[in-house]
Design a protein around this motif. Structure first.
Motif, mmCIF file in Angstrom:
data_model
loop_
_atom_site.group_PDB
_atom_site.id
_atom_site.type_symbol
_atom_site.label_atom_id
_atom_site.label_comp_id
_atom_site.label_asym_id
_atom_site.label_seq_id
_atom_site.Cartn_x
_atom_site.Cartn_y
_atom_site.Cartn_z
ATOM 1 N N LEU A 1 -47.444 14.907 31.148
ATOM 2 C CA LEU A 1 -47.619 14.625 32.371
ATOM 3 C C LEU A 1 -48.756 13.940 32.571
ATOM 4 C CD1 LEU A 1 -47.119 18.085 34.397
ATOM 5 C CD2 LEU A 1 -45.789 15.859 34.567
ATOM 6 N N SER A 2 -49.667 13.477 31.458
ATOM 7 C CA SER A 2 -50.776 12.909 31.514
ATOM 8 C C SER A 2 -50.856 11.261 32.312
ATOM 9 C CB SER A 2 -51.178 12.386 29.987
ATOM 10 O OG SER A 2 -52.246 11.557 29.957
ATOM 11 N N ASP A 3 -49.756 10.519 32.108
ATOM 12 C CA ASP A 3 -49.548 9.287 32.792
ATOM 13 C C ASP A 3 -49.139 9.409 34.278
ATOM 14 O OD1 ASP A 3 -50.073 7.758 30.520
ATOM 15 O OD2 ASP A 3 -48.083 7.148 30.125
ATOM 16 N N TYR A 4 -48.293 10.446 34.380
ATOM 17 C CA TYR A 4 -47.838 10.759 35.655
ATOM 18 C C TYR A 4 -49.012 11.181 36.497
ATOM 19 C CZ TYR A 4 -45.269 13.438 39.493
ATOM 20 O OH TYR A 4 -44.945 13.739 40.525
ATOM 21 N N LEU A 5 -49.941 12.166 36.017
ATOM 22 C CA LEU A 5 -50.801 12.435 36.722
ATOM 23 C C LEU A 5 -51.938 11.554 36.960
ATOM 24 C CD1 LEU A 5 -51.528 15.976 35.050
ATOM 25 C CD2 LEU A 5 -50.481 15.680 37.401
ATOM 26 N N TYR A 6 -52.207 10.726 36.161
ATOM 27 C CA TYR A 6 -53.155 9.604 36.375
ATOM 28 C C TYR A 6 -52.667 8.776 37.447
ATOM 29 C CZ TYR A 6 -56.518 6.145 35.765
ATOM 30 O OH TYR A 6 -57.582 5.123 35.856
ATOM 31 N N ALA A 7 -51.245 8.259 37.255
ATOM 32 C CA ALA A 7 -50.629 7.339 38.424
ATOM 33 C C ALA A 7 -50.878 8.081 39.980
ATOM 34 C CB ALA A 7 -49.319 6.970 38.177
ATOM 35 N N ARG A 8 -50.662 9.304 40.004
ATOM 36 C CA ARG A 8 -50.703 10.175 41.345
ATOM 37 C C ARG A 8 -52.035 10.548 41.731
ATOM 38 N NH1 ARG A 8 -46.420 14.191 43.202
ATOM 39 N NH2 ARG A 8 -47.476 13.717 45.168
ATOM 40 N N SER A 9 -53.018 10.566 40.882
ATOM 41 C CA SER A 9 -54.367 10.883 41.490
ATOM 42 C C SER A 9 -55.429 9.787 41.151
ATOM 43 C CB SER A 9 -54.963 11.855 40.495
ATOM 44 O OG SER A 9 -55.236 11.441 38.879
ATOM 45 N N THR A 10 -54.936 8.296 40.592
ATOM 46 C CA THR A 10 -55.555 7.277 40.404
ATOM 47 C C THR A 10 -56.809 7.600 39.719
ATOM 48 O OG1 THR A 10 -56.869 7.314 42.718
ATOM 49 C CG2 THR A 10 -54.795 6.137 42.397
ATOM 50 N N GLY A 11 -56.983 8.824 38.830
ATOM 51 C CA GLY A 11 -58.184 8.717 38.006
ATOM 52 C C GLY A 11 -59.251 9.651 39.053
ATOM 53 N N HIS A 12 -59.066 10.007 40.229
ATOM 54 C CA HIS A 12 -60.172 10.442 41.107
ATOM 55 C C HIS A 12 -60.116 12.125 40.964
ATOM 56 C CE1 HIS A 12 -60.365 6.734 42.733
ATOM 57 N NE2 HIS A 12 -61.221 6.955 43.627
ATOM 58 N N PHE A 13 -61.108 12.703 40.484
ATOM 59 C CA PHE A 13 -61.097 14.091 40.131
ATOM 60 C C PHE A 13 -60.654 14.992 41.311
ATOM 61 C CE2 PHE A 13 -63.279 18.321 39.680
ATOM 62 C CZ PHE A 13 -62.618 18.813 38.521
#
Length: 375
Positions: A299-311
């Protein structure tokens, strides 16, 4: 047959308090660490009594909602910067102490990160100097207040008095005197002022805002830690260094800017940091069908796209996903389940562009060595 434990009320581990009040702040500072719920297999879950199953799920839900703070590189760097500013401020009361300004985008966990620093400093000071002052008052080394829209100086002073449990009647000067007495008697060394961008005048008049913040540093013999969004963009710091406006110049010289950056995956170091974060979170999740690589690999790419890297956006997404996984009996996180989870508006607006870049092979959150290994 039921036992007393099957029928007794269960409050759960929800901790309802306001850190902007002394008793709530003390609860945050001194509260016990949460106990991680047991990691059960599906078979073990099935063996639980209905009551035990409900209690276990309740414990898991509150656990997932309160994961953190996590020692990300951004948080470590921020705490180092705060320590350098705050803990070097050992000047006598006749000298103005330099302030710190944490200015960063929303959704990065600024408030949580600064309160965690305040919590650690509070406990360190109490351990070193004792719970009471020489005059017999409770020692409160650091306090936390948050501003609301269009706050005036009187409102800011009232917020400090309210934190200490003092009356909030009188004009701004009366409230300031009352607050200073509390600061001195309880040996407060630092005040965290969150949402400083709500200070009246901040939206349009940087000079007025600088004057109000300068007033605080002159009145309160403490280190002020400001937390806000877009404060520097209003010219409160930068215009001052040109010497054009004396008020801005004084405030700029007295204030050290700090920031908290989102995770980025444009280089190998950023991708490595993202992977470490996901692995750390994954270890903390309590789901029956959790497996190594559930987040960091699948889920690495998926979670980055959905969070935009915001913690903060990432943690909200994972918390809600875990809730859905528990209540649906799915007991794991995957794209099918996560696609049903709503997230904050800012993340959702940026999601499509990031997903398109990832699908086109223009962007990835996986470090090169892991990509080679899976090829």
């Amino acid at each position: 047959m039921t036992t007393a434990g099957d029928t007794e009320p269960f409050e759960g581990d929800d901790r309802q308090y306001s850190p902007t009040r002394l008793q709530g702040w003390l609860q945050e500072v001194n509260g016990p660490e949460r106990a991680r719920p047991e990691q059960y297999t599906r078979a073990e879950l099935a063996d639980l009594s209905p009551r035990a199953f409900l209690l276990h799920n309740d414990n898991r839900e509150v656990w997932h909602a309160n994961i953190g703070p996590i020692k990300t590189p951004q948080l470590v760097a921020l705490h180092e910067g705060l320590r350098e500013v705050v803990e070097s401020n050992r000047q006598d009361g006749d000298k103005t102490k330099p302030a710190a300004l944490l200015d960063a985008y929303p959704g990065l966990g600024k408030s949580t990160a600064v309160r965690e620093y305040g919590r650690r400093l509070f406990r360190k000071q109490v351990e070193l100097r004792g719970e009471t002052t020489p005059s017999g008052h409770r020692r409160v080394p650091i306090i936390y207040i948050a501003l609301s829209g269009n706050t005036q100086i009187r409102g800011l002073n009232a917020a400090i008095c309210r934190f200490y449990g003092l009356p909030v009647t009188g004009d701004a000067d009366t409230l300031a005197e009352r607050a200073v007495d509390a600061v001195l008697s309880m040996k407060t060394a630092a005040i965290i002022i969150d949402d400083i961008h709500f200070l009246a005048g901040g939206k349009t008049n940087s000079v007025r805002m600088a004057n109000q913040l300068k007033y605080l540093s002159n009145v309160f013999p403490v280190t002020l830690i400001y937390v806000g969004v877009g404060v520097q963009q209003r010219g409160v710091l930068h215009e001052g260094f040109s010497g054009k406006k004396n008020e801005l110049a004084q405030f700029g010289r007295r204030t050290t800017p700090l920031t908290l950056l989102p995770f980025q995956i444009n280089d190998e170091e950023g991708r490595e940091h993202w992977q470490v974060l996901l692995k750390t979170i994954e270890k903390k999740l309590v789901l029956a069908d959790k497996y190594p690589g559930m987040l960091a690999r699948d889920l690495s790419d998926y979670l980055y796209a959905r969070s935009t890297g915001h913690f903060a956006s990432l943690m909200s997404l994972i918390n809600r996903g875990c809730l859905r996984a528990i209540r649906s009996g799915h007991e794991r996180l995957d794209k099918e389940l996560m696609n049903q989870v709503k997230n904050d508006a800012a993340s959702e607006e940026s999601r499509q562009e990031l997903e398109a870049a990832i699908e086109a092979g223009l962007l990835t959150s996986r470090p090169a060595r892991r990509r080679r290994r899976s090829a």
